[in-house]
Design a protein around this motif. Structure first.
Motif, PDB file in Angstrom:
ATOM      1  N   ALA A   1       0.859  -1.192   0.000  1.00  0.00           N
ATOM      2  CA  ALA A   1       0.000   0.000   0.000  1.00  0.00           C
ATOM      3  C   ALA A   1       0.886   1.229   0.000  1.00  0.00           C
ATOM      4  O   ALA A   1       1.976   1.234   0.581  1.00  0.00           O
ATOM      5  CB  ALA A   1      -0.925   0.012   1.216  1.00  0.00           C
ATOM      6  N   SER A   2       0.415   2.281  -0.665  1.00  0.00           N
ATOM      7  CA  SER A   2       1.170   3.537  -0.701  1.00  0.00           C
ATOM      8  C   SER A   2       0.196   4.699  -0.646  1.00  0.00           C
ATOM      9  O   SER A   2      -0.978   4.585  -1.033  1.00  0.00           O
ATOM     10  CB  SER A   2       2.036   3.621  -1.961  1.00  0.00           C
ATOM     11  OG  SER A   2       1.223   3.612  -3.131  1.00  0.00           O
ATOM     12  N   ILE A   3       0.698   5.835  -0.158  1.00  0.00           N
ATOM     13  CA  ILE A   3      -0.054   7.087  -0.108  1.00  0.00           C
ATOM     14  C   ILE A   3       0.730   8.125  -0.892  1.00  0.00           C
ATOM     15  O   ILE A   3       1.876   8.428  -0.550  1.00  0.00           O
ATOM     16  CB  ILE A   3      -0.262   7.544   1.346  1.00  0.00           C
ATOM     17  CG1 ILE A   3      -1.201   6.564   2.076  1.00  0.00           C
ATOM     18  CG2 ILE A   3      -0.839   8.953   1.398  1.00  0.00           C
ATOM     19  CD1 ILE A   3      -1.402   6.869   3.541  1.00  0.00           C
ATOM     20  N   PHE A   4       0.164   8.620  -1.972  1.00  0.00           N
ATOM     21  CA  PHE A   4       0.843   9.542  -2.885  1.00  0.00           C
ATOM     22  C   PHE A   4       2.215   8.996  -3.292  1.00  0.00           C
ATOM     23  O   PHE A   4       3.200   9.742  -3.368  1.00  0.00           O
ATOM     24  CB  PHE A   4       0.989  10.919  -2.246  1.00  0.00           C
ATOM     25  CG  PHE A   4      -0.317  11.621  -2.014  1.00  0.00           C
ATOM     26  CD1 PHE A   4      -1.112  12.017  -3.083  1.00  0.00           C
ATOM     27  CD2 PHE A   4      -0.776  11.871  -0.736  1.00  0.00           C
ATOM     28  CE1 PHE A   4      -2.328  12.650  -2.876  1.00  0.00           C
ATOM     29  CE2 PHE A   4      -1.988  12.512  -0.512  1.00  0.00           C
ATOM     30  CZ  PHE A   4      -2.766  12.901  -1.593  1.00  0.00           C
ATOM     31  N   GLY A   5       2.279   7.703  -3.548  1.00  0.00           N
ATOM     32  CA  GLY A   5       3.508   7.080  -4.006  1.00  0.00           C
ATOM     33  C   GLY A   5       4.480   6.689  -2.912  1.00  0.00           C
ATOM     34  O   GLY A   5       5.508   6.062  -3.201  1.00  0.00           O
ATOM     35  N   HIS A   6       4.191   7.023  -1.666  1.00  0.00           N
ATOM     36  CA  HIS A   6       5.078   6.694  -0.546  1.00  0.00           C
ATOM     37  C   HIS A   6       4.599   5.398   0.113  1.00  0.00           C
ATOM     38  O   HIS A   6       3.444   5.310   0.551  1.00  0.00           O
ATOM     39  CB  HIS A   6       5.104   7.828   0.477  1.00  0.00           C
ATOM     40  CG  HIS A   6       5.609   9.118  -0.073  1.00  0.00           C
ATOM     41  ND1 HIS A   6       6.950   9.401  -0.228  1.00  0.00           N
ATOM     42  CD2 HIS A   6       4.945  10.218  -0.537  1.00  0.00           C
ATOM     43  CE1 HIS A   6       7.099  10.604  -0.739  1.00  0.00           C
ATOM     44  NE2 HIS A   6       5.897  11.128  -0.943  1.00  0.00           N
ATOM     45  N   ASP A   7       5.479   4.424   0.177  1.00  0.00           N
ATOM     46  CA  ASP A   7       5.138   3.151   0.789  1.00  0.00           C
ATOM     47  C   ASP A   7       4.699   3.366   2.235  1.00  0.00           C
ATOM     48  O   ASP A   7       5.371   4.059   3.006  1.00  0.00           O
ATOM     49  CB  ASP A   7       6.346   2.213   0.740  1.00  0.00           C
ATOM     50  CG  ASP A   7       5.990   0.801   1.176  1.00  0.00           C
ATOM     51  OD1 ASP A   7       5.851   0.583   2.394  1.00  0.00           O
ATOM     52  OD2 ASP A   7       5.858  -0.066   0.299  1.00  0.00           O
ATOM     53  N   CYS A   8       3.568   2.766   2.604  1.00  0.00           N
ATOM     54  CA  CYS A   8       2.993   3.016   3.929  1.00  0.00           C
ATOM     55  C   CYS A   8       3.865   2.482   5.059  1.00  0.00           C
ATOM     56  O   CYS A   8       3.703   2.916   6.204  1.00  0.00           O
ATOM     57  CB  CYS A   8       1.601   2.398   4.016  1.00  0.00           C
ATOM     58  SG  CYS A   8       0.369   3.242   3.015  1.00  0.00           S
ATOM     59  N   TRP A   9       4.792   1.586   4.764  1.00  0.00           N
ATOM     60  CA  TRP A   9       5.610   1.003   5.825  1.00  0.00           C
ATOM     61  C   TRP A   9       7.088   1.335   5.644  1.00  0.00           C
ATOM     62  O   TRP A   9       7.768   1.661   6.610  1.00  0.00           O
ATOM     63  CB  TRP A   9       5.386  -0.511   5.865  1.00  0.00           C
ATOM     64  CG  TRP A   9       3.924  -0.803   5.890  1.00  0.00           C
ATOM     65  CD1 TRP A   9       3.038  -0.461   6.874  1.00  0.00           C
ATOM     66  CD2 TRP A   9       3.135  -1.400   4.857  1.00  0.00           C
ATOM     67  NE1 TRP A   9       1.758  -0.833   6.531  1.00  0.00           N
ATOM     68  CE2 TRP A   9       1.777  -1.419   5.305  1.00  0.00           C
ATOM     69  CE3 TRP A   9       3.426  -1.955   3.616  1.00  0.00           C
ATOM     70  CZ2 TRP A   9       0.744  -1.952   4.540  1.00  0.00           C
ATOM     71  CZ3 TRP A   9       2.397  -2.489   2.860  1.00  0.00           C
ATOM     72  CH2 TRP A   9       1.078  -2.479   3.316  1.00  0.00           C
TER      73      TRP A   9
END
Length: 396
Positions: free
Chosen positions: A157-165
């Motif tokens: 999963a990512s938010i605006f291309g940033h990996d959530c973890w």
């Protein structure tokens, strides 16, 4: 030194209600100049995530209690500088072409229990997506995975291309989060809570923006000066909405945002949501109020038993369910022997027909041509009519 730091955390950060342990490593009772002290504050992880805590969430190996770890030089242990404010660079949505949220194969299992199974979902920048499902469907699990409160069994999963973890700091810095139940400290006032949460953000909060939100949500200064233990459910919800909106984040993740709000405050919330959308913000909101979802959302994603069973726009959704049509005639007529495909009689009286029509109404209007039609009433399909089928059956 330990007692001083405990008092500092109590009065500066208000974490007294949930501090379980404070460990100082390498200090031996004092902190020399330039020496680093590692402070482990065991604190409600949900609250920290709700205001975009930038540090990693760890767990104590003995108790499995969530904890927040941060290295703090002595120079930063002052009331003028928060230990975790280590950068105030502006936060933006980055690449405008990347999805606000991208989820691929996200799965979370607890032993033999599968809370979330192979979730695939993209949330487009600038849209309002309603995240629906019965209790236990997996909505909160999915949100907690996005915010790194949980780690997945598999998937990405990512938010605006940033990996959530792997890149959780950058991901969470772009989120304004309202949890289903705001974990706040009962001995603090509302204003102290807002200041505390604002101090944890990576960029300053506009005081004028906060005041505007306070006025629109009708949380006056006398209430902000009261202790949180005196707050009603609705007042806590207003406070949570203020802290989520005041930083104007690119992405809002809202869990049951109107729960406990009276009708007037619900209207104020809808207005805030509309304005956020006009500014290009993205909203990912869970709700059980289907009329609310129908009013404010562009698309809906529906979970059932941990699986995504429906992802569609609201206009397309209405096409999945038949419309009810009532035709009134000025004199008695005979019902035809057959109807166009997608049309079904519910009742045929000499001067009134009731039908269900799936698809366009054109064939029905053609069939009615030449008949003495006095009135025609069409009831559009309701969101409830479609969603309840999926709740009960999965894919009808």
């Amino acid at each position: 030194m330990l007692a001083q730091l405990e008092r500092f955390c109590l009065f500066q950060f208000g974490v007294c209600a949930t501090v379980f342990q404070l460990e100082i490593h390498g200090c031996r009772g004092s902190v020399g100049l330039g020496l680093t002290a590692e402070i482990y504050i065991f604190i409600q992880a949900d609250l920290m995530m709700s205001i975009g805590w930038p540090g990693p969430i760890l767990r104590d190996p003995a108790t499995n209690v969530p904890r927040i770890k941060k290295a703090c030089p002595k120079a930063m242990l002052t009331k003028q500088v928060h230990p975790w404010m280590l950068g105030n660079e502006p936060v933006s949505a980055t690449d405008p072409q990347s999805p606000a949220i991208s989820i691929r194969g996200l799965t979370k299992r607890y032993g033999s229990l599968t809370a979330l199974n192979d979730l695939n979902l993209d949330v487009v920048q600038g849209e309002v997506l309603g995240f629906l499902g019965l209790n236990g469907a997996g909505k909160t699990t999915a949100i907690r995975l996005l915010l790194d409160l949980l780690r997945p069994t598999s998937g990405a999963a990512s938010i605006f291309g940033h990996d959530c973890w792997l890149d959780g700091l950058a991901a969470r810095a772009r989120v304004g989060y309202l949890p289903g139940e705001l974990g706040i400290y009962p001995d603090l006032t509302g204003l102290e809570v807002l200041d505390f949460l604002a101090g944890l953000k990576r960029q300053p909060v506009d005081k004028e923006r906060r005041q505007e939100l306070v006025e629109r949500l009708e949380l006056p200064q006398r209430d902000l000066r009261r202790k949180l233990r005196q707050y009603s459910t609705g007042m806590k919800r207003k406070l949570g909405l203020i802290q989520a909106f005041e930083g104007d984040p690119p992405l809002l993740i809202l869990d049951e945002p109107t729960e406990g709000l009276d009708p007037l405050m619900q209207e104020s919330f809808y207005s805030l949501l509309k304005e956020a959308r006009q500014r290009g913000r993205t909203v990912f909101m869970s709700s059980h109020v289907l009329s609310e979802v129908e009013r404010v959302c562009d698309r809906i994603a529906l979970l059932r038993k941990g699986e995504l069973v429906l992802l569609t726009g609201l206009d397309a959704l209405r096409g999945l369910t038949a419309r009810r049509v009532r035709v009134v005639f000025s004199r008695e007529v005979l019902a035809p022997a057959g109807l166009p495909p997608g049309h079904e009689f519910l009742e045929t009286a000499p001067r009134c027909w009731r039908l269900e029509v799936t698809g366009p109404l054109g064939p029905l209007l053609t069939a009615l041509a030449g008949l003495p039609v006095e009135d025609l009433e069409v009831r559009e399909a309701r969101l409830e009519d479609v969603v309840l089928k999926y709740y009960r059956e999965g894919k009808p």
